[in-house]
Design an enzyme around this catalytic site. Structure first.
Site, PDB file in Angstrom:
ATOM      1  CG  HIS A 114      -0.421   0.200   2.522  1.00 22.57           C
ATOM      2  ND1 HIS A 114      -0.182  -0.825   3.400  1.00 22.57           N
ATOM      3  CD2 HIS A 114      -0.035   1.320   3.170  1.00 22.57           C
ATOM      4  CE1 HIS A 114       0.308  -0.364   4.526  1.00 22.57           C
ATOM      5  NE2 HIS A 114       0.413   0.947   4.413  1.00 22.57           N
ATOM      6  CG  ASP A 144       0.159  -4.044   2.829  1.00 21.20           C
ATOM      7  OD1 ASP A 144       0.262  -3.482   1.722  1.00 21.20           O
ATOM      8  OD2 ASP A 144       0.129  -3.421   3.911  1.00 21.20           O
ATOM      9  N   GLY A 215       3.331   6.679   7.900  1.00 22.32           N
ATOM     10  CA  GLY A 215       4.690   6.903   7.421  1.00 22.32           C
ATOM     11  C   GLY A 215       5.641   5.830   7.896  1.00 22.32           C
ATOM     12  CG  ASN A 216       6.498   4.308  11.961  1.00 20.04           C
ATOM     13  OD1 ASN A 216       5.963   5.123  12.709  1.00 20.04           O
ATOM     14  ND2 ASN A 216       7.794   4.011  12.044  1.00 20.04           N
ATOM     15  CB  SER A 217       3.318   1.822   6.151  1.00 17.81           C
ATOM     16  OG  SER A 217       2.457   0.731   6.184  1.00 17.81           O
ATOM     17  N   GLY A 273      -7.564 -27.421   0.924  1.00 14.12           N
ATOM     18  CA  GLY A 273      -8.989 -27.644   0.756  1.00 14.12           C
ATOM     19  C   GLY A 273      -9.709 -28.095   2.004  1.00 14.12           C
ATOM     20  CB  VAL A 274      -9.388 -28.287   5.404  1.00 14.72           C
ATOM     21  CG1 VAL A 274      -8.913 -29.658   4.980  1.00 14.72           C
ATOM     22  CG2 VAL A 274      -8.213 -27.378   5.753  1.00 14.72           C
TER      23      VAL A 274
END
Length: 470
Positions: A114, A144, A215-217, A273-274
């Site tokens: 992002h 992300d 801004g830390n992202s 597939g569970v």
């Protein structure tokens, strides 16, 4: 674009917020979406672990980590392309800021999807003042995670750790650019592990109380050995700022995505597939288990790998390739990291005993392919048609928002994101019908024709948006 109508509510709503794109400048509004040696600064030489302060024995000294690995943390600047709104008017592009960290001396950098999503250009600034144009190598919305590259050599790098070795209560350190203040250092502890915001999320987030803000992202989360164990990605907040709840993507999951993005440009994920659910204490006791860790199998896809391997409803999955499974979130994360077509050994508890089932891992369908799947198949799972991950509102959230129902949007992609729906919005109605449960929303989207009218509440205001589904 969302057109505003309507009513106001002054009560703040608790939101999950992505951090990186949330600090924006110029034309971009804040994003509300859901951010080997050991060095020291002593004269005797150096390491990258934290030391205990003589004046305060209980508080570690993080200066060694900052001195050794701080130069590998970068400031990321993003410019967005101009766009055309629904009225045909041109809107100028905005600018936003985030963080990242260098993982190879030749310029590969990890950050959040992002942070760079929708960018027309990306720049990277180092702590020594040098600035580079960056290429986006690949990005993955599901986790992300994004990889960017600058043309440089002999760059400082971080050291990658193992999140599995971290414990709740341990000290951790974040470095990043909150609100554009580069190289900001904050610290706290690991509050919890294996947090999930949707039933099918492949990411078991690390929860901390480290102060991180927009801004830390994309910035690193270090342990006391100076090793990166996570990428700071989100906060949980009623104000849009830090309130003691921050979340990081485990670095092993991020590196798995990075390897695929660098080598192929896209990400594949495993599936067996569970349908699984948490194992309650009473059920665990009834099954003869000493603890309620594991993933209880509620259903098995008749055409999936688990069925072919002999897995049954009522089994409890307790390990994958010898690695302990403590919860459904951990199971989903572990399976997602396995390569489709690879062999795996799944440990299950059945009839009072553990047994190992050999299994060939299947492939998850990518969102892009899901959009082109036959209508009958899409009706079985409405998420790809609308593109949202949602959860019911808590009693407190419902009371604060003064709503009779609704679902919190934890992730918005595809048609929903294109129409302007964001993480943190509350979906209250579809085509004028009040939404009270995830199952109701899924059924309505599955039965809809080409488009639906979605009513959401955002920041106390109600808005409606038309979302094309096909």
């Amino acid at each position: 674009m969302i057109s505003k109508k309507y009513r106001r509510n002054s009560v703040a709503i608790c939101l999950v917020l992505a951090l990186g794109g949330a600090y924006a400048i110029l034309h971009r509004p804040a994003d509300a979406v859901v951010n080997e040696v050991q060095a020291s600064t002593s004269a005797s030489g150096g390491g990258g672990t934290a030391k205990t302060s003589a004046s305060s024995p209980a508080a570690p000294d993080f200066s060694g980590i900052v001195a050794r690995y701080g130069p590998a943390v970068v400031h990321i600047g993003v410019k967005e392309a101009a766009s055309i709104d629904e009225n045909g008017q041109s809107t100028s592009g905005g600018e936003a800021l985030g963080s990242g960290f260098i993982i190879s001396q030749d310029g590969y950098i990890l950050t959040n999807n992002h942070v760079v999503d929708g960018a027309s250009s990306v720049s990277v600034k180092l702590t020594d003042g040098r600035e580079f144009h960056a290429r986006v190598i690949g990005k993955d919305k599901t986790t992300d995670v994004a990889v960017v590259k600058i043309d440089a050599s002999n760059l400082p790098t971080v050291r990658i750790g193992n999140p599995d070795n971290s414990k709740v209560g341990e000290w951790v350190v974040a470095i990043g650019s909150p609100y554009g203040f580069d190289s900001t250092v904050t610290s706290g502890i690991i509050s919890a592990k294996s947090r999930s915001f949707s039933d099918d999320s492949p990411i078991p987030f690390i929860q901390t109380d480290v102060p991180v803000n927009p801004g830390n992202s994309g910035g690193p989360l270090f342990n006391l050995n100076g090793e990166v164990i996570g990428i700071n990605s989100m906060i949980y907040s009623r104000t849009g700022g830090f309130q003691g709840l921050s979340f990081a993507i485990p670095i092993d999951a991020a590196m798995h995505v990075k390897d695929q993005l660098v080598s192929t440009g896209h990400v594949t994920r495993g599936r067996i597939g569970v349908g699984v659910q948490p194992l309650g204490a009473d059920k665990a006791k009834a099954l003869g288990l000493d603890s309620n860790s594991g993933a209880f199998v509620g259903s098995v896809d008749p055409d999936g790998p688990a069925q072919a391997a002999g897995l049954r409803a009522g089994d409890v999955i307790i390990s994958v390739n010898g690695k302990h499974i403590g919860s459904p979130t951990e199971l989903i994360g572990q399976i997602a990291q396995l390569s489709p077509g690879s062999d795996a050994s799944v440990g299950v508890w059945r009839s009072g005993a553990e047994r190992k089932l050999p299994m060939v891992i299947g492939a998850q369908q990518s969102p892009e392919r899901a959009e082109t799947a036959p209508r009958q198949q899409r009706q079985q799972q409405s998420g790809p048609r609308l593109g949202v991950a949602v959860r019911p509102l808590s009693d407190d959230e419902q009371q604060q928002a003064q709503l009779p129902g609704g679902l919190m949007v934890q992730q918005a992609t595809g048609p929903a994101a294109a129409a302007g729906i964001r993480t943190g919005d509350i979906i209250v109605a579809v085509d004028g019908e009040l939404i009270r449960s995830v199952e109701q929303l899924r059924d309505m989207i599955a039965q809809a024709n080409d488009s639906v009218s979605i009513t959401v509440v955002r920041d106390g205001e109600q808005a409606s948006v038309e979302v094309p589904l096909s």
